[in-house]
Design a protein around this motif. Structure first.
Motif, PDB file in Angstrom:
ATOM      1  N   ARG A  50     -12.435 -33.773  -2.639  1.00 42.90           N
ATOM      2  CA  ARG A  50     -12.899 -34.008  -1.261  1.00 42.90           C
ATOM      3  C   ARG A  50     -13.501 -32.758  -0.633  1.00 42.90           C
ATOM      4  NH1 ARG A  50     -12.413 -39.070  -2.784  1.00 42.90           N
ATOM      5  NH2 ARG A  50     -10.821 -40.285  -1.677  1.00 42.90           N
ATOM      6  N   ASP A  53     -16.847 -32.083  -2.151  1.00 39.09           N
ATOM      7  CA  ASP A  53     -17.810 -33.059  -1.650  1.00 39.09           C
ATOM      8  C   ASP A  53     -18.443 -32.576  -0.344  1.00 39.09           C
ATOM      9  OD1 ASP A  53     -19.192 -35.431  -1.727  1.00 39.09           O
ATOM     10  OD2 ASP A  53     -17.695 -36.520  -0.556  1.00 39.09           O
ATOM     11  N   TYR A  54     -17.658 -31.860   0.464  1.00 40.27           N
ATOM     12  CA  TYR A  54     -18.201 -31.332   1.713  1.00 40.27           C
ATOM     13  C   TYR A  54     -18.557 -29.853   1.597  1.00 40.27           C
ATOM     14  CZ  TYR A  54     -17.281 -35.743   4.052  1.00 40.27           C
ATOM     15  OH  TYR A  54     -17.309 -37.058   4.433  1.00 40.27           O
ATOM     16  N   THR A 128      -8.569 -36.555   2.774  1.00 36.06           N
ATOM     17  CA  THR A 128      -9.693 -36.287   3.676  1.00 36.06           C
ATOM     18  C   THR A 128     -10.269 -34.893   3.470  1.00 36.06           C
ATOM     19  OG1 THR A 128      -8.262 -35.454   5.419  1.00 36.06           O
ATOM     20  CG2 THR A 128      -8.699 -37.820   5.425  1.00 36.06           C
ATOM     21  N   THR A 130      -8.964 -31.871   4.063  1.00 40.81           N
ATOM     22  CA  THR A 130      -8.788 -31.154   5.322  1.00 40.81           C
ATOM     23  C   THR A 130      -7.676 -30.117   5.194  1.00 40.81           C
ATOM     24  OG1 THR A 130      -9.321 -33.225   6.433  1.00 40.81           O
ATOM     25  CG2 THR A 130      -8.374 -31.494   7.799  1.00 40.81           C
ATOM     26  N   ILE A 182      -9.766 -28.350   9.548  1.00 38.46           N
ATOM     27  CA  ILE A 182     -11.034 -27.917   8.959  1.00 38.46           C
ATOM     28  C   ILE A 182     -11.326 -28.753   7.711  1.00 38.46           C
ATOM     29  CG2 ILE A 182     -12.246 -25.972   7.868  1.00 38.46           C
ATOM     30  CD1 ILE A 182     -10.401 -24.103   9.549  1.00 38.46           C
ATOM     31  N   ALA A 183     -12.461 -29.425   7.710  1.00 34.97           N
ATOM     32  CA  ALA A 183     -12.856 -30.216   6.540  1.00 34.97           C
ATOM     33  C   ALA A 183     -14.227 -29.740   6.085  1.00 34.97           C
ATOM     34  CB  ALA A 183     -12.884 -31.703   6.878  1.00 34.97           C
ATOM     35  N   GLY A 184     -14.226 -28.758   5.228  1.00 37.60           N
ATOM     36  CA  GLY A 184     -15.490 -28.193   4.764  1.00 37.60           C
ATOM     37  C   GLY A 184     -16.035 -27.218   5.782  1.00 37.60           C
ATOM     38  N   PRO A 185     -17.115 -26.540   5.421  1.00 38.40           N
ATOM     39  CA  PRO A 185     -17.711 -25.622   6.392  1.00 38.40           C
ATOM     40  C   PRO A 185     -18.354 -26.402   7.536  1.00 38.40           C
ATOM     41  CG  PRO A 185     -19.038 -25.706   4.394  1.00 38.40           C
ATOM     42  CD  PRO A 185     -17.854 -26.587   4.160  1.00 38.40           C
ATOM     43  N   SER A 186     -18.650 -25.691   8.595  1.00 37.54           N
ATOM     44  CA  SER A 186     -19.365 -26.236   9.732  1.00 37.54           C
ATOM     45  C   SER A 186     -20.588 -27.022   9.265  1.00 37.54           C
ATOM     46  CB  SER A 186     -19.793 -25.049  10.597  1.00 37.54           C
ATOM     47  OG  SER A 186     -20.943 -25.320  11.332  1.00 37.54           O
ATOM     48  N   ALA A 187     -20.883 -28.128   9.937  1.00 39.00           N
ATOM     49  CA  ALA A 187     -22.021 -28.945   9.503  1.00 39.00           C
ATOM     50  C   ALA A 187     -22.617 -29.700  10.680  1.00 39.00           C
ATOM     51  CB  ALA A 187     -21.583 -29.940   8.439  1.00 39.00           C
ATOM     52  N   ARG A 195     -27.718 -33.783   6.480  1.00 35.60           N
ATOM     53  CA  ARG A 195     -26.580 -32.896   6.645  1.00 35.60           C
ATOM     54  C   ARG A 195     -26.985 -31.459   6.339  1.00 35.60           C
ATOM     55  NH1 ARG A 195     -20.652 -33.394   6.632  1.00 35.60           N
ATOM     56  NH2 ARG A 195     -19.812 -31.499   5.729  1.00 35.60           N
ATOM     57  N   VAL A 196     -26.700 -30.581   7.298  1.00 37.29           N
ATOM     58  CA  VAL A 196     -26.938 -29.152   7.105  1.00 37.29           C
ATOM     59  C   VAL A 196     -25.592 -28.463   7.242  1.00 37.29           C
ATOM     60  CG1 VAL A 196     -28.050 -27.084   8.025  1.00 37.29           C
ATOM     61  CG2 VAL A 196     -29.277 -29.267   8.069  1.00 37.29           C
ATOM     62  N   GLU A 197     -25.170 -27.740   6.219  1.00 38.82           N
ATOM     63  CA  GLU A 197     -23.885 -27.064   6.295  1.00 38.82           C
ATOM     64  C   GLU A 197     -24.052 -25.707   6.960  1.00 38.82           C
ATOM     65  OE1 GLU A 197     -24.414 -28.718   3.301  1.00 38.82           O
ATOM     66  OE2 GLU A 197     -22.833 -30.222   3.552  1.00 38.82           O
ATOM     67  N   GLY A 198     -23.101 -25.386   7.819  1.00 36.19           N
ATOM     68  CA  GLY A 198     -23.061 -24.053   8.385  1.00 36.19           C
ATOM     69  C   GLY A 198     -23.896 -23.925   9.630  1.00 36.19           C
TER      70      GLY A 198
END
Lengths: 211, 496, 265
Positions: A50, A53-54, A128, A130, A182-187, A195-198
């Motif tokens: 998971r 994936d993010y 999830t 997280t 927190i689920a993955g970096p900022s997006a 989807r743009v990460e960070g």
């Protein structure tokens, strides 16, 4: 207190007109846990899947291998912020990186200049992807895991639960603590749902699972 | 910026009631092909994502049931829960304010910002502050409010109104956004392209200094826990965390219905909201805070509890379920009407199916007196084909179709308090006369068949009057030569 | 079985081929069909247009016409319309309750329990999927919103269609999106409705089907009207018409498709 009394009176009045008997009882037929045991290989596998994936990066290490993993992750950081109660501060001091303690608290600009931050976590939710921080000394105040552009979070494997309700049960022991899930970096997906990460949070999130 | 005009073109008079009635407003938006393409792409993408992640959970329906029941419970115990929330926020060093309407809420917030000596605030995306027109109010008071959510920033820079609860700039594509940034963001990098990553990074750079230096932040709330005084904001970009963590003072404006009774309830909404909203298993960031924590985050916290029409909705036994809404926006992503007309046709910061039942209730449209002619919000409950996709998608099972029908009844009743009956009222009355008797109906059905002399062949082309809209794009089949009853009596006699 | 037919007001006046086909089909399957003459309308049009008070006498008439089912006069009531069955089940009692007529609300709910949409009657009550039909055409099926989301007919119509001899059944892209009819919605919000039916019809044409079918003639009127106006050559038929069609008594289209050539720009 005028507005307060007025609003409460309006609510009472509205309910007197619309309430059709008592509300039905809340039935919690959803899963309070799952077959996947906390800290089990299945839980770790699910969490990893998971998080990846993010676009978070996931690493595993035992106590002996942790220095090498952290050294690799922080090689280009230059400086790293540590919360006051981080168990691995000594280890970090032995690496080729400037260690910035948060006592007295670092200013926002100092935090912004730091290359990375290393924190522990309270609990992680496998389903999830997280991790949850609750501001204890091994995690530090919320700004630490927010402003530096690279967050390295070290989890103990027994902190990994499968479901959201299991995590909420852990967090509910101290609900007053400030929490960051927190689920993955900022997006963002605000432009054409791409989807743009960070964006504003750390653009790189490394999760190290220990043990 | 020759190509980017504000949408809608005219500055809104009121955040909940800004335009023409729905059919006229839709006439404008339906003609905007670019917007319709942007929307169709976006709603489809997010719809598919939502279906994938909700199908993943074996207990999704049980979660929806629990969510619906918790919200029902909150409404029935609202007075006690509000008082409990206030007590717990205060016990943890927060301050609670109560606002009867938009004006009162705006005044409270302005006074709090002034008291800190600030003339600039950073904002987390919030429907409640949209609804009260806080930014416009602050601007008039000489305070600059900067929206920090990427989509809200786009909307603010373009001078637009939001057109979606979750993705307020859903009506804009990358090229339009590039133009907006290049033209209106003083520090936009030269040679900016329409690549989403580049645009997002331009926003990051633009806002970074503001986050690090802001003294006051303003937010909404996704939920607040009565038993602990905990408030939560769910977000993705980290702009929320910046606002909720770095400034010295935080002011949160929250509708009085956004409560949950217990901390445990977080486990339900933390599953329902992200999956229904962005179609993710979990949104990147969720912040929960309880009053003030020494040494961590804002050391001054104000919670403004907002009524602004919510108690009017609560008084309606059918319509009150609109207050169960958790602002996930799943209903607009599945709504075929929304997909074609876009959010601006609804003339309210709350568009789509939920907006069609929430907006008129917050304003009390049709509750007393006769309905003014051309009341834009009275048209909202009719802006639905009642296809039911919204009800099916709603994570807290708000029966939007039933509420729409109920509110249509309210609008019709209010309309009938006018001295002269409308064409619809007359038509419905005569139809009722026919449809309350099998024999009268049989006569009418036979008469319809006689009408076919007016038709050429098997279909009727363009017609004037109320059917003009129908026949401008469709044929109408000519009534059959024989009504069903005529066939039936023949059939019956043949059988014997 | 003795089955009472609720023909529905729109089919009675505009599309008798649907109730006629329902009668022929059920009689072919060996059942006795009756037509209670007191029936007119379920009240949906008034209810959905906001004239809820005016809907009350319409509902009362419907309940009175079909009340004999409660005394065992018939075994079931069938209607060739998901929308009207949806209204019977989910709106009639609400409309009566709203004006405080508890007796009517109770009776309406009781009659509703015996009322079935055609595919429900065939699959659930009569236990059939193969009804012995023959329909040698390329067909696509649109699940109407009320069949799908109010009555929850699920895949019953598709199971019935798949069992039809000679049929070439093709999937409709974005089948579950609304065709834009919505009763008086199509008049009050004509332009939005037109945009919706335009998209639906594009999907229908993309299937290459000759016949578009559904369980509601109201929606078929909407989509069929658009298909006809554009001279697409696609015609419409109710599910009942397809199921009633046999080798011996093949389907006779009520509407001949207007050919593309016949339309002048």
């Amino acid at each position: 207190m005028e507005a307060r009394e007025a609003i409460l009176a309006r609510v009472h009045d509205a309910l007197a007109r619309s309430q059709q008997g008592p509300a039905p009882e809340v039935v919690r037929a959803y899963r309070a846990s799952s077959d996947v045991a906390p800290g089990s290989p299945e839980a770790l596998e699910l969490l990893t899947d998971r998080l990846v994936d993010y676009r978070a990066r996931v690493h595993t290490a035992d106590e002996a291998g942790l220095p090498q993993v952290l050294a690799g992750l922080l090689a280009a950081a230059g400086s790293v912020v540590v919360p006051p109660g981080l168990p691995w501060t000594g280890l970090l001091e032995s690496l080729d990186v400037e260690v910035l303690g948060d006592t007295p608290p670092l200013g926002n600009t100092e935090l912004d200049r730091a290359g990375a931050v290393v924190t522990a976590a309270r609990v992680a939710i496998a389903e999830t992807g997280t991790i949850v921080l609750d501001g204890q000394p091994d995690q530090g105040r919320r700004a630490l895991s927010l402003v530096p552009d690279h967050h390295v979070c070290v989890l103990r494997r027994d902190q990994v639960v499968a479901t959201v309700p299991e995590a909420v049960a852990v967090l509910g022991r101290h609900p007053e603590r400030p929490q960051t899930w927190i689920a993955g970096p900022s997006a963002t997906s605000d432009i054409e749902l791409v989807r743009v990460e960070g964006v504003h949070g750390p653009r790189t999130l490394d999760v190290v699972i220990l043990g | 910026m020759p190509n980017v005009r504000p949408q809608p073109a005219h500055a809104p008079a009121h955040p909940l009631r800004w335009g023409e009635p729905f059919p006229e407003a839709a006439h404008e938006t339906l003609a905007n092909g670019q917007m319709r393409r942007n929307l169709a792409h976006a709603t489809r993408t997010i719809r598919d994502k939502r279906l994938r992640v909700t199908a993943e959970l074996p207990d999704w329906e049980a979660l929806r049931d629990a969510g619906a029941a918790i919200k029902h419970q909150v409404m029935s115990e609202l007075p006690a829960l509000l008082v409990e929330l206030e007590r717990n926020v205060t016990a943890r060093g927060g301050h609670v304010h109560w606002a009867r309407d938009a004006e009162e809420a705006n005044r409270i917030v302005t006074d709090l910002v002034r008291a800190k000596g600030a003339d600039e605030v950073v904002k987390v995306k919030s429907m409640a502050t949209q609804e009260i027109g806080l930014n416009e109010h602050l601007e008039a008071e000489g305070i600059t409010a900067t929206e920090t959510d990427l989509a809200e920033l786009i909307v603010q820079l373009a001078g637009d109104m939001p057109s979606h609860v979750l993705v307020p700039a859903i009506h804009r594509n990358r090229e339009e956004i590039r133009e907006i940034f290049a033209g209106r963001m003083a520090d936009a990098p030269a040679g900016l392209t329409g690549e989403p990553r580049e645009l997002a990074m331009a926003a990051r750079a633009h806002l970074r200094a503001k986050f690090l230096t802001a003294k006051v932040a303003i937010s909404g709330a996704n939920l607040a826990v009565a038993e602990t005084g905990t408030v939560a904001v769910f977000e993705s970009e980290g702009n929320g965390r910046m606002c909720l963590t770095l400034p010295e003072t935080l002011v949160t404006v929250m509708g009085i219905e956004k409560l949950v009774p217990t901390f445990r309830d977080v486990e339900v909404f933390a599953q329902l909201l992200p999956r229904s909203s962005t179609g993710e298993r979990m949104n990147p960031y969720t912040t929960l805070w309880t009053g003030v924590t020494p040494g961590d985050g804002p050391q001054e916290f104000h919670l403004v509890l907002l009524d602004n029409g919510r108690t009017k909705a609560l008084a309606d036994e059918v319509g009150r379920q609109a207050l169960h809404c958790i602002r996930c926006s799943a209903c607009m992503n599945v709504c075929p009407v929304y997909e074609h007309t876009g959010g601006h046709a609804y003339g309210s910061v709350y568009p789509g199916p939920i907006g069609a039942i929430l907006t008129p209730q917050l304003l009390g449209t049709g509750t007393k007196g006769s309905l003014p002619h051309h009341d834009a919000t009275a048209s909202l409950p009719f802006a639905s084909s009642l296809c039911g996709a919204c009800y099916e998608a709603c994570p807290v099972k708000i029966d939007i179709p039933t509420a729409l029908v109920h509110l249509r009844g309210r609008m019709v009743e209010a309309e009938q308090r006018r001295p002269l009956p409308t064409g619809w009222a007359t038509a419905m009355r005569s139809a009722a006369a026919v449809m309350t008797s099998g024999s009268r109906f049989a006569v009418a059905a036979r008469a319809a068949g006689l009408g076919r002399v007016a038709a050429r062949g098997e279909r009727i082309g363009r017609l004037p009057g109320p059917l003009a809209g129908w026949t401008s794009v469709r044929d109408v089949p000519a009534p059959p030569r024989q009504s069903f009853r005529q066939w039936w009596s023949q059939h019956e006699s043949e059988e014997r | 079985m003795r089955i009472a037919l609720f023909a529905t007001c729109i089919a009675e006046t505009m599309f008798p081929q649907a109730p006629v086909a329902t009668v022929r089909l059920l009689e072919r399957l060996g059942h006795e069909v009756l037509f209670p003459p007191g029936q007119a309308c379920c009240g949906q049009m008034h209810t959905n247009t906001g004239y809820l008070d005016q809907a009350v006498p319409v509902v009362r008439n419907h309940v009175a016409a079909f009340a004999p089912v409660l005394d065992g006069e018939w075994d079931a009531i069938v209607a060739p319309s998901g929308s009207c069955v949806g209204s019977v089940r989910h709106q009639q009692a609400m409309v009566a309750d709203r004006v405080g007529d508890r007796g009517l609300a109770r009776d309406a709910a009781a009659v509703a329990e015996h009322t079935y949409e055609l595919s429900e009657l065939l699959v659930d009550v009569l236990g059939l999927t193969d009804v012995g039909a023959h329909f040698p055409h390329r067909v696509t099926y649109h699940p109407t919103c009320h069949s799908l989301r109010m009555v929850h007919v699920g895949d019953r119509p598709l199971r019935l269609l798949r069992a039809v001899d000679g049929i070439d059944l093709v999937d409709l892209p974005e089948a579950e999106s609304c065709c834009g009819f919505g009763g008086t919605f199509a008049l009050k919000n004509a332009e939005t409705s037109a945009a919706m039916v335009g998209e639906k019809v594009r999907n229908v044409i993309s299937t290459g089907a000759e016949v578009l079918t559904a369980g509601d003639y109201s929606c078929l009127m909407n989509m069929g009207g658009r298909l006809s106006r554009h001279g697409t050559g696609v015609t419409v038929a109710h599910l009942a018409e397809i199921l009633a069609s046999t080798r011996e008594a093949p389907w006779e289209p009520a509407f001949l498709p207007r050919s593309a050539q016949a339309v002048k720009p």
